[in-house]
Design a protein around this motif. Structure first.
Motif, PDB file in Angstrom:
ATOM      1  N   GLN A   1       0.454  -0.972  -0.092  1.00  0.00           N
ATOM      2  CA  GLN A   1      -0.065  -0.248  -0.008  1.00  0.00           C
ATOM      3  C   GLN A   1       1.241   1.212  -0.306  1.00  0.00           C
ATOM      4  O   GLN A   1       0.383   2.609  -0.759  1.00  0.00           O
ATOM      5  CB  GLN A   1      -1.260  -0.089   1.256  1.00  0.00           C
ATOM      6  CG  GLN A   1      -1.968   0.634   1.140  1.00  0.00           C
ATOM      7  CD  GLN A   1      -3.368   0.995  -0.024  1.00  0.00           C
ATOM      8  OE1 GLN A   1      -3.325  -0.014  -0.057  1.00  0.00           O
ATOM      9  NE2 GLN A   1      -3.679   2.464  -0.046  1.00  0.00           N
ATOM     10  N   VAL A   2       2.011   1.186   0.986  1.00  0.00           N
ATOM     11  CA  VAL A   2       3.245   2.842   1.365  1.00  0.00           C
ATOM     12  C   VAL A   2       3.205   2.967  -0.850  1.00  0.00           C
ATOM     13  O   VAL A   2       3.013   4.229  -1.151  1.00  0.00           O
ATOM     14  CB  VAL A   2       3.789   2.341   1.842  1.00  0.00           C
ATOM     15  CG1 VAL A   2       4.923   3.371   1.518  1.00  0.00           C
ATOM     16  CG2 VAL A   2       3.412   1.971   3.076  1.00  0.00           C
TER      17      VAL A   2
ATOM     18  N   ARG B   1       2.058   1.864  -3.528  1.00  0.00           N
ATOM     19  CA  ARG B   1       0.988   2.220  -4.189  1.00  0.00           C
ATOM     20  C   ARG B   1       0.918   3.543  -4.289  1.00  0.00           C
ATOM     21  O   ARG B   1       0.477   4.203  -5.246  1.00  0.00           O
ATOM     22  CB  ARG B   1      -0.319   1.277  -4.260  1.00  0.00           C
ATOM     23  CG  ARG B   1      -0.617   0.355  -3.972  1.00  0.00           C
ATOM     24  CD  ARG B   1      -1.855  -0.498  -4.067  1.00  0.00           C
ATOM     25  NE  ARG B   1      -3.549  -0.087  -4.545  1.00  0.00           N
ATOM     26  CZ  ARG B   1      -4.220  -0.261  -4.233  1.00  0.00           C
ATOM     27  NH1 ARG B   1      -4.279  -0.703  -3.288  1.00  0.00           N
ATOM     28  NH2 ARG B   1      -5.354   0.473  -5.096  1.00  0.00           N
ATOM     29  N   SER B   2       0.923   3.790  -2.800  1.00  0.00           N
ATOM     30  CA  SER B   2       0.318   5.112  -2.538  1.00  0.00           C
ATOM     31  C   SER B   2       1.287   6.347  -3.165  1.00  0.00           C
ATOM     32  O   SER B   2       0.660   7.451  -2.916  1.00  0.00           O
ATOM     33  CB  SER B   2      -0.061   5.425  -0.592  1.00  0.00           C
ATOM     34  OG  SER B   2      -1.371   4.913  -0.373  1.00  0.00           O
ATOM     35  N   LEU B   3       2.527   5.987  -3.395  1.00  0.00           N
ATOM     36  CA  LEU B   3       3.081   7.072  -3.389  1.00  0.00           C
ATOM     37  C   LEU B   3       3.298   7.147  -5.400  1.00  0.00           C
ATOM     38  O   LEU B   3       3.962   8.294  -5.721  1.00  0.00           O
ATOM     39  CB  LEU B   3       5.373   6.476  -4.035  1.00  0.00           C
ATOM     40  CG  LEU B   3       5.813   6.422  -2.544  1.00  0.00           C
ATOM     41  CD1 LEU B   3       7.112   5.626  -2.480  1.00  0.00           C
ATOM     42  CD2 LEU B   3       6.375   8.072  -2.760  1.00  0.00           C
ATOM     43  N   GLY B   4       2.257   6.758  -5.452  1.00  0.00           N
ATOM     44  CA  GLY B   4       1.582   6.348  -6.813  1.00  0.00           C
ATOM     45  C   GLY B   4       2.619   6.185  -8.089  1.00  0.00           C
ATOM     46  O   GLY B   4       2.621   6.449  -9.760  1.00  0.00           O
TER      47      GLY B   4
ATOM     48  N   ASN C   1      -0.144  -1.158  -9.187  1.00  0.00           N
ATOM     49  CA  ASN C   1      -1.443  -0.284  -9.331  1.00  0.00           C
ATOM     50  C   ASN C   1      -2.240  -0.999 -10.119  1.00  0.00           C
ATOM     51  O   ASN C   1      -4.101  -1.167 -10.055  1.00  0.00           O
ATOM     52  CB  ASN C   1      -1.346   1.020  -9.906  1.00  0.00           C
ATOM     53  CG  ASN C   1      -1.029   1.947  -8.475  1.00  0.00           C
ATOM     54  OD1 ASN C   1      -2.073   1.955  -7.620  1.00  0.00           O
ATOM     55  ND2 ASN C   1      -0.276   2.863  -8.343  1.00  0.00           N
TER      56      ASN C   1
END
Ligand code: ADP
Ligand code: MG
Ligand code: ZN
Lengths: 297, 159
Positions: free
Chosen positions: B48-49, B51-54, B100
């Motif tokens: 998730q970390v 993914r969250s960075l984009g 993603n």
């Protein structure tokens, strides 16, 4: 044995490269924007969004090309306040999303434009929402970066970024924006608000490269609906004392005006519809003072 | 994060990614000199970390779409009618094997059996296959992907 620094790539994912691409896109999108200005406060509910919306309108009324970003990812309010929430969803043109415009031509981008309805919370897709402290901030910073970088602003004289409460928000903006030319810090003259605002300004002065800073004093007085006489709501002089201590100017004082609150709720432009009310004059004054501050630096 | 083959003192390169499986990913790296492979297993919050960075594990072949992080990151319950910048419905990226992408969302439910059969497909192709099966089911007016639908989709799409 080799260490991290001896190895050029990260084995194919190129995370650093991808982050650099994000930064490049942002810099390119912002190259046609003269000034980037944050509207902020350590404190919530003091009128940041109200100031951002009406400052934008006052500048646009004088012919400036203005963009307005709702930096409050979880509690977006600019969609309603500017009236663009009621318009059609933003359309995509080429590699960017076209921002809806207010009656005065202010281009607005907000998370609210992408959410199902007014009561929909911003929930990020995750296997579990618990443990979100580790990544939620990254999502929010990424969303802020996208709202700024992936919007087709065109050429702008000023991009205003309305930030959520918290002294940590400007550093987040500084992480995703290539530069911040000024910060407009909104406060009300309560000791409680001034304490928090004082801390945020000190933090900016000590840790961030923001060349221009100014305070806006909101709701210090109430304009009598009958005679128009300004009636103080707090003991006078408190905001000026803090301004002297911090060595920052007070750019404008906005009186409390119920008509202003109503205009925000209805998405009408207060500055446009009531240009002669004292608060509207104060927003025009703020626009002028901010321009002077920016041109001086 | 980087991986080093200690024996060869050589940086390992990405070989394959698998998952997500209940949020966790398997990322396989290989040594270009001796061929030894090692797998990094991420737990759900580590995935998730990233993914969250984009950014995408496995690299980004095509530059990101506008507002991609918002569009693909928001939970289905939050997304408005059209979603940011979507051109005619939620856009789905064409590449596979990336974090993603691997999380591409669909409203179409899958039966346990049908889902199990997808496990036999290499991870790098799975996302794309699942998407086309869903498109097929949608076109046929079906509400769920079952094993029967898979069989029909396979003959229908010449798979
Ligand atoms: N000067 C003012 N006169 C009347 N109402 C105001 C004034 N400033 C703010 N408000 C109202 O106070 C509420 C909070 O303001 P808002 O701008 O949303 O604060 P913030 O963005 O700091 O959380 C809003 O309902 C707004 O309309
Ligand atoms: Mg606000
Ligand atoms: Zn080796």
């Amino acid at each position: 044995m080799k260490t991290w620094h001896d190895i050029a790539t990260d084995g194919g994912s190129d995370v650093a490269g991808q982050v650099a691409v994000q930064a490049d896109r942002l810099a390119e999108r912002l190259s046609d924007i003269r000034y980037i200005v944050a509207v902020m406060s350590g404190k919530g509910g003091v009128g940041k969004s109200t100031v951002a919306v009406n400052l934008a309108a006052a500048l646009a009324r004088n012919g400036a090309r203005i963009g307005l970003v709702d930096g409050d990812i979880n509690g977006p309010s600019l969609g309603r306040m500017t009236g663009v929430q009621a318009t059609t969803p933003p359309q995509r043109t080429g590699g960017a999303v076209s921002p809806p415009e207010t009656t005065l031509g202010v281009r607005v981008m907000s998370m609210a434009l992408f959410l199902r309805d007014e009561t929909t919370p911003v929930t990020w897709d995750a296997p579990s929402q618990s443990g979100g402290a580790a990544w939620r901030g990254l999502r929010e910073a990424g969303a802020l970066r996208e709202l700024i970088a992936d919007t087709a602003w065109g050429a702008l004289d000023m991009l205003l970024v309305d930030l959520p409460p918290g002294s940590d928000r400007l550093p987040t903006l500084a992480d995703v924006a290539p530069r911040i030319d000024a910060a407009v810090v909104v406060t009300i003259p309560s000791a409680v608000a001034l304490d928090v605002v004082g801390r945020s300004v000190r933090m900016i002065q000590q840790h961030l490269d923001v060349s221009s800073l100014g305070l806006v004093e909101n709701m210090a007085s109430h304009a009598c609906p009958h005679c128009g006489q300004a009636d103080p709501l707090y003991p006078p002089g408190r905001t000026d004392r803090l301004a002297r201590t911090l060595d920052v100017p007070v750019l404008a004082r906005i009186p409390f005006d119920p008509v202003l609150g109503m205009a925000a709720d209805e998405g009408h432009s207060y500055v446009y519809e009531h240009p002669d009310r004292p608060a509207a004059c104060a927003f025009t004054e703020l626009a002028d003072q901010l321009k002077l501050l920016l041109d001086a630096s | 994060m980087k991986f080093l083959c200690v024996e060869c003192d050589e940086a390992m390169s990405l070989a394959e990614t698998r998952g997500p499986d209940r949020g966790s990913m398997t990322v396989i790296f290989g040594c270009p000199v001796c061929g030894r492979q090692t797998a990094m297993l991420t737990n759900a919050s580590e995935t998730q970390v990233v993914r969250s960075l984009g950014v995408k594990i496995g690299g980004q072949a095509v530059s990101a779409e506008p507002m991609e992080g918002i569009r693909t990151g928001l939970a289905a319950s939050s997304v408005g009618v059209s979603g940011p910048g979507a051109e005619g419905g939620a856009s789905k990226c064409p590449f596979t094997g990336m974090v993603n992408e691997a999380f591409v969302r669909s409203d179409m439910p899958w039966t346990e059996g049908a889902r199990q059969r997808m496990e036999n497909i290499p991870a790098s192709a799975r996302g794309m296959v699942m998407q086309s099966v869903e498109r097929y089911a949608e076109a046929e007016g079906l509400a769920e992907v079952t094993e029967t639908v898979l069989d029909r989709a396979r003959s229908g799409m010449g798979m």
